[in-house]
Design a protein around this motif. Sequence first.
Motif, PDB file in Angstrom:
ATOM      1  N   VAL A 199      37.940  32.579  43.671  1.00  0.00           N
ATOM      2  CA  VAL A 199      37.357  32.581  45.013  1.00  0.00           C
ATOM      3  C   VAL A 199      38.458  33.043  45.955  1.00  0.00           C
ATOM      4  N   ILE A 200      38.223  34.129  46.642  1.00  0.00           N
ATOM      5  CA  ILE A 200      39.250  34.751  47.481  1.00  0.00           C
ATOM      6  C   ILE A 200      39.148  34.203  48.898  1.00  0.00           C
ATOM      7  N   HIS A 201      40.240  33.626  49.369  1.00  0.00           N
ATOM      8  CA  HIS A 201      40.299  33.049  50.707  1.00  0.00           C
ATOM      9  C   HIS A 201      41.211  33.893  51.601  1.00  0.00           C
ATOM     10  N   SER A 202      41.318  33.490  52.864  1.00  0.00           N
ATOM     11  CA  SER A 202      42.139  34.242  53.815  1.00  0.00           C
ATOM     12  C   SER A 202      43.617  34.200  53.439  1.00  0.00           C
ATOM     13  N   ASN A 203      44.030  33.166  52.689  1.00  0.00           N
ATOM     14  CA  ASN A 203      45.435  33.067  52.292  1.00  0.00           C
ATOM     15  C   ASN A 203      45.758  33.903  51.056  1.00  0.00           C
ATOM     16  N   HIS A 204      44.825  34.724  50.618  1.00  0.00           N
ATOM     17  CA  HIS A 204      45.048  35.599  49.472  1.00  0.00           C
ATOM     18  C   HIS A 204      45.150  37.056  49.912  1.00  0.00           C
ATOM     19  N   ILE A 205      45.782  37.850  49.085  1.00  0.00           N
ATOM     20  CA  ILE A 205      45.852  39.302  49.256  1.00  0.00           C
ATOM     21  C   ILE A 205      45.752  39.920  47.865  1.00  0.00           C
ATOM     22  N   CYS A 206      44.965  40.996  47.728  1.00  0.00           N
ATOM     23  CA  CYS A 206      44.646  41.551  46.409  1.00  0.00           C
ATOM     24  C   CYS A 206      45.087  43.007  46.301  1.00  0.00           C
ATOM     25  N   THR A 207      45.426  43.395  45.073  1.00  0.00           N
ATOM     26  CA  THR A 207      45.694  44.806  44.785  1.00  0.00           C
ATOM     27  C   THR A 207      44.700  45.317  43.753  1.00  0.00           C
ATOM     28  N   ASN A 208      44.460  46.609  43.822  1.00  0.00           N
ATOM     29  CA  ASN A 208      43.414  47.270  43.046  1.00  0.00           C
ATOM     30  C   ASN A 208      44.014  47.928  41.805  1.00  0.00           C
ATOM     31  N   GLY A 213      46.966  51.345  38.439  1.00  0.00           N
ATOM     32  CA  GLY A 213      47.052  50.932  37.047  1.00  0.00           C
ATOM     33  C   GLY A 213      46.999  49.425  36.885  1.00  0.00           C
ATOM     34  N   SER A 214      46.831  48.989  35.640  1.00  0.00           N
ATOM     35  CA  SER A 214      46.750  47.582  35.297  1.00  0.00           C
ATOM     36  C   SER A 214      48.083  47.159  34.674  1.00  0.00           C
ATOM     37  N   PHE A 215      48.867  46.379  35.419  1.00  0.00           N
ATOM     38  CA  PHE A 215      50.263  46.092  35.092  1.00  0.00           C
ATOM     39  C   PHE A 215      50.350  45.111  33.929  1.00  0.00           C
ATOM     40  N   CYS A 216      51.127  45.447  32.906  1.00  0.00           N
ATOM     41  CA  CYS A 216      51.279  44.604  31.719  1.00  0.00           C
ATOM     42  C   CYS A 216      52.567  43.780  31.738  1.00  0.00           C
ATOM     43  N   SER A 217      53.287  43.766  32.839  1.00  0.00           N
ATOM     44  CA  SER A 217      54.580  43.070  32.889  1.00  0.00           C
ATOM     45  C   SER A 217      54.615  42.003  33.974  1.00  0.00           C
ATOM     46  N   CYS A 244      46.183  42.749  30.750  1.00  0.00           N
ATOM     47  CA  CYS A 244      46.212  44.093  31.294  1.00  0.00           C
ATOM     48  C   CYS A 244      45.135  45.002  30.704  1.00  0.00           C
ATOM     49  N   GLU A 245      44.414  44.545  29.662  1.00  0.00           N
ATOM     50  CA  GLU A 245      43.280  45.355  29.210  1.00  0.00           C
ATOM     51  C   GLU A 245      42.076  45.192  30.129  1.00  0.00           C
ATOM     52  N   GLN A 246      42.178  44.217  31.055  1.00  0.00           N
ATOM     53  CA  GLN A 246      41.148  44.042  32.062  1.00  0.00           C
ATOM     54  C   GLN A 246      41.617  44.661  33.367  1.00  0.00           C
ATOM     55  N   THR A 247      40.692  45.078  34.173  1.00  0.00           N
ATOM     56  CA  THR A 247      41.059  45.776  35.407  1.00  0.00           C
ATOM     57  C   THR A 247      40.658  44.971  36.632  1.00  0.00           C
ATOM     58  N   TYR A 248      40.738  43.651  36.526  1.00  0.00           N
ATOM     59  CA  TYR A 248      40.436  42.804  37.663  1.00  0.00           C
ATOM     60  C   TYR A 248      41.551  42.914  38.705  1.00  0.00           C
TER      61      TYR A 248
END
Length: 272
Positions: A199-208, A213-217, A244-248
């Motif tokens: 559940v994404i709230h105002s105190n969160h920030i997301c990257t696509n 890419g989907s970072f494995c590290s 990293c096989e998921q792209t969430y």
Amino acid sequence: MQFYSAVLVVIGIVGVFAMESGVHQLPIQMIGDLEQDLRPLVVDSNQLSTDGYNAYPGQFPYYARLFTMFDGAGGILNIGSLITPNYILTLTPSRNLNTQGYAILGIGDGSSTETQQRINYSQGGLQLHPIHDIATVRLDHPVTFTKYVQPIRLPSLSDSRTYEMMEGTIVSGYLETIRYLRNQIMSNDDCQKVHPDRVIHSNHICTNAYVGGSFCSSVFGSGLMVEDENGPVLVGALFSYNLCEQTYPVVYERLSEHRDWISMNSDYVFDF
């Protein structure tokens, strides 16, 4: 989930953990075979899966690795970001306040005291946000600023940007394998629409992950940095990620939501 890798890495760390006070001499002995076995691999089934790019000494001078022990029973590896000579900002490693450990500042292979510094922190040095998953760590003594070890600034008091559509950089990795990746920052509404677990709230920030890419590290606590006309700004600390096989989307704590708490729990002084 990738969390199991962090736990296994810590098992190796515990075996070589030493708690002497003050600055420790490098080289820092790392477990090469363990690192090789545990380093996440690019997933062939996902074309967006990536280990990112190798980071070099001095490229991200605020980067810090935190090795934390609690009650003498176990350890945790977190990534943090140096914000003053005395304080590191990171994700909460544990709700147990009986912790101590050490930080390795700077990027390198552990062979040079020029590029890296190692400083302990003692019990009482960990300050936890009462609700959200961020923490500050007070070092036993200040770092020495060099071109390889420098603090990063935080969003000023007047900075009301969401950073949406800006390029964000994460620096992360296990043991000596330090890598970085750049992803586009997305709106919280868009993040919520496509994220199945959070559940994404105002105190969160997301990257696509679809833009970069989907970072494995990834390692918890890793900083999210953006660049503006005045240089790098730390805007997030890694809170949630998937295999990293998921792209969430990757979710960070939004640091501009915590300026008052950071001021009260460190010696950082925010610009207006």
